[in-house]
Design an enzyme around this catalytic site. Structure first.
Site, PDB file in Angstrom:
ATOM      1  N   HIS A   1      -2.944   7.015   2.017  1.00  0.00           N
ATOM      2  CA  HIS A   1      -3.386   5.755   1.431  1.00  0.00           C
ATOM      3  C   HIS A   1      -4.868   5.563   1.736  1.00  0.00           C
ATOM      4  O   HIS A   1      -5.304   5.717   2.884  1.00  0.00           O
ATOM      5  CB  HIS A   1      -2.568   4.591   1.994  1.00  0.00           C
ATOM      6  CG  HIS A   1      -3.171   3.257   1.693  1.00  0.00           C
ATOM      7  ND1 HIS A   1      -3.562   2.888   0.418  1.00  0.00           N
ATOM      8  CD2 HIS A   1      -3.493   2.210   2.499  1.00  0.00           C
ATOM      9  CE1 HIS A   1      -4.085   1.680   0.465  1.00  0.00           C
ATOM     10  NE2 HIS A   1      -4.054   1.245   1.709  1.00  0.00           N
ATOM     11  N   CYS A  21       0.798  -1.226   0.000  1.00  0.00           N
ATOM     12  CA  CYS A  21       0.000   0.000   0.000  1.00  0.00           C
ATOM     13  C   CYS A  21       0.835   1.284   0.000  1.00  0.00           C
ATOM     14  O   CYS A  21       0.331   2.343  -0.379  1.00  0.00           O
ATOM     15  CB  CYS A  21      -0.942  -0.006   1.195  1.00  0.00           C
ATOM     16  SG  CYS A  21      -2.017  -1.455   1.235  1.00  0.00           S
ATOM     17  N   ASN A  45     -10.156   0.206  -1.374  1.00  0.00           N
ATOM     18  CA  ASN A  45      -8.709   0.143  -1.152  1.00  0.00           C
ATOM     19  C   ASN A  45      -8.060  -0.445  -2.404  1.00  0.00           C
ATOM     20  O   ASN A  45      -8.202  -1.637  -2.680  1.00  0.00           O
ATOM     21  CB  ASN A  45      -8.419  -0.722   0.074  1.00  0.00           C
ATOM     22  CG  ASN A  45      -6.934  -0.833   0.390  1.00  0.00           C
ATOM     23  OD1 ASN A  45      -6.076  -0.547  -0.447  1.00  0.00           O
ATOM     24  ND2 ASN A  45      -6.629  -1.268   1.597  1.00  0.00           N
TER      25      ASN A  45
END
Length: 319
Positions: A245, A113, A275
């Site tokens: 993020h 990530c 995500n």
């Protein structure tokens, strides 16, 4: 030693949209359950004919067009991804081939990530060292390929997409009044907690210890993000935007608040995109710029965190 700056951005998402109600027909969940816990309403999911490198190439082509550059102008391609199935050719090599590039250096970077902010720092370092002059930095992940669609705690989180940035050498980038074009990176990890986020097995599947990640992110990351601003010489209250993020709205909002970026636009693309791992930061920033929500030249905090319990952040000037 010359500095560098981001001159253009681009993003791409598959056409198929998966809503919370769609997921409720697949697993034991509901729109209310998902929205209250992670803030996500929809996510884009690629089909079997949309591999990671194709999404990356679409985003890269858009960024190049915005920059007014051609594929042959690029001498370094970095792709941040953790969902490349094949070992070789790399995603970067495949993107270069798709775009018809000349002979760029090509590398994949897997820091899950926080991959994009690691890759952006790597491009900046290469340019400052004289090893490159124009770089294409891409974050691209196809999380649908590694999702466990029977696990309601994780499958509701994930989406697919790509975001790209064109980074060029600029001798005056470090002397501008808005701070450096790309500020110093602050990066690190918590190795003993690396198993909190995993992509393991055959076939590979995504899993995480959600509560551990949540506590770490909301308590440990805000002071680190403030140190990123200090390294760039920017006060948090002077930030034009904060792009964290896009993991979970319940992480993004408290972390942004604790940073002290009281005047900044806060990216909340997670609501619409889920995500998307390494794609989340460049995709969210590209959308903010496309909508005109951040002024050109404004200082923007980029801060990635997640897999390996790694993190990396820098302040850039908005293209």
């Amino acid at each position: 030693m010359t500095g560098s700056r981001v001159v253009a951005l681009g993003h791409y998402q598959p056409a198929k949209v998966l809503t919370n109600d769609d997921l409720a027909a697949m697993v034991d969940t509901s729109d209310e359950w998902i929205t209250s816990r992670v803030g996500i309403k929809t996510r884009h999911v690629g089909g079997p004919d949309e591999p990671v490198d194709e999404m990356a190439a679409h985003a890269a082509a858009k960024a190049l067009a915005t920059a007014g550059l051609g594929p042959s102008d690029i001498d370094l391609v970095l792709v941040a991804t953790s969902t490349a199935i094949d070992r070789s050719p790399s995603m970067a090599a495949r993107v270069a081939a798709r775009l018809g590039m000349g002979s760029p250096a090509v590398m994949d970077i897997n820091v899950v990530c926080s991959g994009f902010t690691h890759a952006l720092a790597t491009a900046d370092h290469a340019i400052r060292a004289g090893a490159a002059t124009r770089a294409l930095v891409i974050g691209a992940d196809k999380m649908a390929d590694i999702a466990d669609w029977t696990d309601r705690s994780t499958c509701v989180l994930l989406g697919d997409g790509a975001g790209a940035a064109v980074v060029t050498a600029d001798a005056s980038a470090d002397d501008a009044p808005g701070g450096p074009g790309i500020g110093p990176v602050l990066w690190g990890s918590v190795p003993e907690m690396g198993n909190a986020v995993r992509i393991e097995g055959t076939p590979p599947r995504f899993a995480q210890e959600g509560q551990s990640v949540y506590r770490w992110a909301t308590t440990q990351l805000p002071p680190i993000a403030r140190r990123v601003c200090e390294k760039a010489g920017i006060a948090p209250e002077d930030l034009g935007a904060v792009v964290l993020h896009q993991a979970n709205l319940r992480i993004i909002e408290p972390v942004a608040r604790k940073i002290g970026a009281v005047n900044a636009v806060i990216a909340r693309d997670v609501v619409d995109s889920g995500n998307t791992s390494a794609a989340s930061i460049p995709m969210a920033l590209s959308k903010l710029v496309e909508r005109g929500e951040v002024a050109s030249g404004a200082p923007v905090l980029l801060f990635g965190f997640g897999g390996n319990l790694s993190y990396a952040g820098q302040v850039i000037r908005c293209p």
